[in-house]
Design an enzyme around this catalytic site. Structure first.
Site, mmCIF file in Angstrom:
data_model
loop_
_atom_site.group_PDB
_atom_site.id
_atom_site.type_symbol
_atom_site.label_atom_id
_atom_site.label_comp_id
_atom_site.label_asym_id
_atom_site.label_seq_id
_atom_site.Cartn_x
_atom_site.Cartn_y
_atom_site.Cartn_z
ATOM 1 N N PRO A 1 23.121 39.026 34.631
ATOM 2 C CA PRO A 1 23.417 40.465 34.573
ATOM 3 C C PRO A 1 24.844 40.768 35.027
ATOM 4 O O PRO A 1 25.268 40.310 36.073
ATOM 5 C CB PRO A 1 22.409 41.062 35.556
ATOM 6 C CG PRO A 1 21.390 40.002 35.811
ATOM 7 C CD PRO A 1 22.094 38.705 35.612
ATOM 8 N N GLU A 2 25.551 41.497 34.211
ATOM 9 C CA GLU A 2 26.887 41.954 34.608
ATOM 10 C C GLU A 2 26.918 43.467 34.401
ATOM 11 O O GLU A 2 25.901 44.073 34.085
ATOM 12 C CB GLU A 2 27.956 41.209 33.801
ATOM 13 C CG GLU A 2 27.755 39.696 33.938
ATOM 14 C CD GLU A 2 28.990 38.848 33.680
ATOM 15 O OE1 GLU A 2 30.096 39.401 33.583
ATOM 16 O OE2 GLU A 2 28.835 37.626 33.589
ATOM 17 N N LYS B 1 27.486 46.998 39.303
ATOM 18 C CA LYS B 1 26.249 46.273 39.053
ATOM 19 C C LYS B 1 25.067 46.858 39.836
ATOM 20 O O LYS B 1 24.014 46.238 39.915
ATOM 21 C CB LYS B 1 26.451 44.787 39.375
ATOM 22 C CG LYS B 1 27.473 44.144 38.409
ATOM 23 C CD LYS B 1 27.445 42.642 38.446
ATOM 24 C CE LYS B 1 28.461 42.071 39.375
ATOM 25 N NZ LYS B 1 28.501 40.602 39.343
ATOM 26 N N ASN C 1 30.306 36.492 36.204
ATOM 27 C CA ASN C 1 30.927 35.205 35.922
ATOM 28 C C ASN C 1 31.203 34.959 34.444
ATOM 29 O O ASN C 1 32.155 34.268 34.095
ATOM 30 C CB ASN C 1 30.063 34.080 36.491
ATOM 31 C CG ASN C 1 30.867 32.822 36.708
ATOM 32 O OD1 ASN C 1 32.059 32.887 37.000
ATOM 33 N ND2 ASN C 1 30.237 31.687 36.522
ATOM 34 N N ARG D 1 29.396 30.444 40.321
ATOM 35 C CA ARG D 1 30.807 30.093 40.537
ATOM 36 C C ARG D 1 31.263 29.039 39.545
ATOM 37 O O ARG D 1 32.321 28.436 39.734
ATOM 38 C CB ARG D 1 31.012 29.580 41.966
ATOM 39 C CG ARG D 1 30.784 30.648 43.013
ATOM 40 C CD ARG D 1 32.051 31.458 43.241
ATOM 41 N NE ARG D 1 31.734 32.821 43.629
ATOM 42 C CZ ARG D 1 32.633 33.766 43.885
ATOM 43 N NH1 ARG D 1 33.916 33.488 43.786
ATOM 44 N NH2 ARG D 1 32.289 34.982 44.196
#
Ligand SMILES: [Zn+2]
Length: 256
Positions: free
Chosen positions: A2-3, A51, A165, A246
């Site tokens: 989810p972004e 978010k 990400n 990451r």
């Protein structure tokens, strides 16, 4: 993952299902709020900030964050699986008018005092999909720490809110920078944050995220999730490093 675009889209779905309607069920499966019952109260608005999601009901505001795996399932069918992963169920209407919203695997779920609900997002930078999106402030925030790795700055929600990400890696590719490059390598921070806005804006109403302009399966992203596959521009194998939220992907030729 989810972004900001996912959260914006989720808010739109929740808004369509619930706003203006009284809740007929409010089942919060978090110990701290297990006795909180908003049944009978009308849902006034649903908003997203970066978010973060807020469902405002009477004097309360249900604040949620999807984190890595969370979702809100909205519809006219009860989720058959995932029962033990449901953190909250809201329902409205009856008969053919019945609708349910179920929050699954939410990373954050809390019930706040509506008057102060936005205190929890006061630290955020300009919201990429907000009505008050402010590219100049975002660009200034991005450039504030010139030696910081670019990917770290892009993911910092205090710089601007909404990049996760996937977009972080895609933005580094389209601007020709390694994720580990220092922020000062970005010659035009304003253009960079505007590209971020454009990417999220184009994707805000669809679930299958696309940054390449080619929406066919397997063609949607430049580098994210494509380790070992050929770069779409130069054919060199995409490299990757790290893990989880990451993990970085880059083309060793196109990104310097
Ligand atoms: Zn390349």
């Amino acid at each position: 993952m989810p972004e900001g675009d996912t959260v914006w889209h989720t808010a739109a779905n929740l808004r369509e299902a619930l706003v203006g309607r009284a809740l007929t069920r409010c089942d919060i499966r978090v110990p701290r709020y297990s006795t909180t019952d908003l049944t009978g109260l009308v849902v006034d608005e649903v908003i997203s900030r970066g978010k973060h999601l807020f469902i405002r009901v009477g004097p309360a505001s249900i604040h949620s964050h999807l984190k890595m795996d969370g979702s809100w399932r909205v519809g006219r069918a009860r989720p058959s699986r995932a029962g033990h992963r449901i953190r909250i169920i809201l329902e409205a209407g009856s008969g053919s008018d019945w609708v349910q919203a179920a929050g699954v695997d939410l990373g954050v779920l809390e019930v706040l005092d509506r008057v102060h609900d936005e205190d929890v997002v006061a630290h955020l930078g300009p919201d990429l999909l907000g009505d008050d999106w402010d590219p100049r402030t975002a660009a200034a925030n991005l450039g504030a720490d010139p030696d910081r790795p670019l990917a770290d700055a892009l993911l910092d929600q205090r710089v601007m809110a909404g990049v996760g990400n996937v977009y972080c890696n895609e933005l580094c590719f389209v601007t020709g920078h390694r994720p580990t490059a220092p922020v000062k390598a970005v010659s035009d921070p304003l253009r960079m944050v505007q590209r971020a806005r454009d990417m999220l804006w184009l994707n805000r109403s669809r679930w299958d995220r696309c940054t390449t302009g080619d929406t066919r399966p397997g063609q949607r992203l430049w580098v994210y999730g494509r380790a070992g596959q050929p770069c779409r521009r130069c054919g060199t194998a995409i490299e990757s490093d790290g893990s989880g939220d990451r993990i970085r992907f880059w083309c060793p030729v196109c990104q310097t």
